[in-house]
Design a protein around this motif. Structure first.
Motif, PDB file in Angstrom:
ATOM      1  N   GLU A   1       6.704   1.642  19.567  1.00  0.00           N
ATOM      2  CA  GLU A   1       6.158   1.007  20.769  1.00  0.00           C
ATOM      3  C   GLU A   1       5.002   0.075  20.423  1.00  0.00           C
ATOM      4  N   LEU A   2       4.154   0.493  19.504  1.00  0.00           N
ATOM      5  CA  LEU A   2       3.013  -0.335  19.113  1.00  0.00           C
ATOM      6  C   LEU A   2       3.478  -1.600  18.376  1.00  0.00           C
ATOM      7  N   TRP A   3       4.508  -1.471  17.552  1.00  0.00           N
ATOM      8  CA  TRP A   3       5.060  -2.663  16.892  1.00  0.00           C
ATOM      9  C   TRP A   3       5.597  -3.641  17.934  1.00  0.00           C
ATOM     10  N   GLU A   4       6.245  -3.112  18.947  1.00  0.00           N
ATOM     11  CA  GLU A   4       6.798  -3.983  19.989  1.00  0.00           C
ATOM     12  C   GLU A   4       5.686  -4.637  20.805  1.00  0.00           C
ATOM     13  N   LEU A   5       4.661  -3.861  21.138  1.00  0.00           N
ATOM     14  CA  LEU A   5       3.569  -4.387  21.959  1.00  0.00           C
ATOM     15  C   LEU A   5       2.611  -5.283  21.167  1.00  0.00           C
ATOM     16  N   GLY A   6       2.455  -5.017  19.879  1.00  0.00           N
ATOM     17  CA  GLY A   6       1.517  -5.791  19.059  1.00  0.00           C
ATOM     18  C   GLY A   6       0.120  -5.195  19.061  1.00  0.00           C
ATOM     19  N   GLU A   7      -0.386  -4.920  20.233  1.00  0.00           N
ATOM     20  CA  GLU A   7      -1.662  -4.223  20.401  1.00  0.00           C
ATOM     21  C   GLU A   7      -1.627  -3.577  21.777  1.00  0.00           C
ATOM     22  N   ALA A   8      -2.283  -2.426  21.899  1.00  0.00           N
ATOM     23  CA  ALA A   8      -2.178  -1.716  23.175  1.00  0.00           C
ATOM     24  C   ALA A   8      -3.233  -0.631  23.304  1.00  0.00           C
ATOM     25  N   PHE A   9      -3.559  -0.349  24.546  1.00  0.00           N
ATOM     26  CA  PHE A   9      -4.355   0.817  24.880  1.00  0.00           C
ATOM     27  C   PHE A   9      -3.388   1.998  24.979  1.00  0.00           C
ATOM     28  N   VAL A  10      -3.898   3.217  24.891  1.00  0.00           N
ATOM     29  CA  VAL A  10      -3.050   4.408  24.967  1.00  0.00           C
ATOM     30  C   VAL A  10      -2.190   4.373  26.228  1.00  0.00           C
ATOM     31  N   LYS A  11      -2.768   3.963  27.340  1.00  0.00           N
ATOM     32  CA  LYS A  11      -2.025   3.891  28.601  1.00  0.00           C
ATOM     33  C   LYS A  11      -0.813   2.970  28.477  1.00  0.00           C
TER      34      LYS A  11
ATOM     35  N   LYS B   1       0.827  -1.201   0.000  1.00  0.00           N
ATOM     36  CA  LYS B   1       0.000   0.000   0.000  1.00  0.00           C
ATOM     37  C   LYS B   1       0.867   1.259   0.000  1.00  0.00           C
ATOM     38  N   GLU B   2       0.259   2.356  -0.439  1.00  0.00           N
ATOM     39  CA  GLU B   2       0.958   3.650  -0.468  1.00  0.00           C
ATOM     40  C   GLU B   2       1.117   4.157   0.963  1.00  0.00           C
ATOM     41  N   LEU B   3       2.357   4.284   1.407  1.00  0.00           N
ATOM     42  CA  LEU B   3       2.618   4.743   2.766  1.00  0.00           C
ATOM     43  C   LEU B   3       2.956   6.223   2.775  1.00  0.00           C
TER      44      LEU B   3
ATOM     45  N   VAL C   1       0.245  -1.530   9.462  1.00  0.00           N
ATOM     46  CA  VAL C   1       1.479  -1.519   8.684  1.00  0.00           C
ATOM     47  C   VAL C   1       2.560  -2.165   9.548  1.00  0.00           C
ATOM     48  N   SER C   2       3.247  -3.157   9.003  1.00  0.00           N
ATOM     49  CA  SER C   2       4.287  -3.820   9.781  1.00  0.00           C
ATOM     50  C   SER C   2       5.551  -2.964   9.829  1.00  0.00           C
ATOM     51  N   LYS C   3       6.371  -3.259  10.807  1.00  0.00           N
ATOM     52  CA  LYS C   3       7.643  -2.563  10.941  1.00  0.00           C
ATOM     53  C   LYS C   3       8.491  -2.785   9.687  1.00  0.00           C
ATOM     54  N   GLU C   4       8.444  -3.990   9.132  1.00  0.00           N
ATOM     55  CA  GLU C   4       9.213  -4.314   7.940  1.00  0.00           C
ATOM     56  C   GLU C   4       8.742  -3.497   6.726  1.00  0.00           C
ATOM     57  N   GLU C   5       7.414  -3.342   6.590  1.00  0.00           N
ATOM     58  CA  GLU C   5       6.884  -2.525   5.491  1.00  0.00           C
ATOM     59  C   GLU C   5       7.369  -1.087   5.599  1.00  0.00           C
TER      60      GLU C   5
END
Length: 127
Positions: free
Chosen positions: A17-27, A2-4, A71-75
């Protein structure tokens, strides 16, 4: 692919941080950020901007939202590296590697490993 869009420094920090966590709440994201911790509303706004840009989506739990990367970290690494190569090194990997050698960010051991990787890639293409 996809166009990034390019991320700002702060958006990229949140995505890391989100890539490391996978999924997360804002907190959860705030908890992973270095001190001084940004305000909840600041991080929430940045996450919503990332959602608008197509980098993250959310799952709702009442009034709370759990965010996850689209979007993955690799992408993004591929996108950012191509942009760097095009914008600063005239699309020349040689120019980019030369820069890292001159800046002493690439030592002889690293160069040797890169050479081995290039040889392996060349052999695979010949098969």
């Amino acid at each position: 692919m996809k166009e990034l869009k390019e991320l700002t420094r702060v958006e990229e920090q949140i995505m890391q941080e989100l890539w490391e966590l996978g999924e997360a709440f804002v907190k959860d994201i705030i908890d992973k950020l270095p001190a001084p911790k940004p305000a909840y509303n600041t991080v929430s706004t940045i996450v919503r901007i990332l959602e608008t840009k197509g980098f993250v989506a959310h799952e709702a739990f009442g009034k709370s939202h759990r965010y996850y990367p689209l979007v993955s970290k690799e992408e993004y690494r591929t996108f950012a590296t191509r942009k760097l190569l095009h914008g600063y090194f005239d699309n020349s990997a040689r120019n980019m590697l030369s820069f890292f050698v001159e800046e002493e960010k690439l030592n002889l051991k690293d160069a040797d490993e890169l050479l081995k990787m290039l040889e392996e890639a060349t052999q695979k293409k010949r098969r």
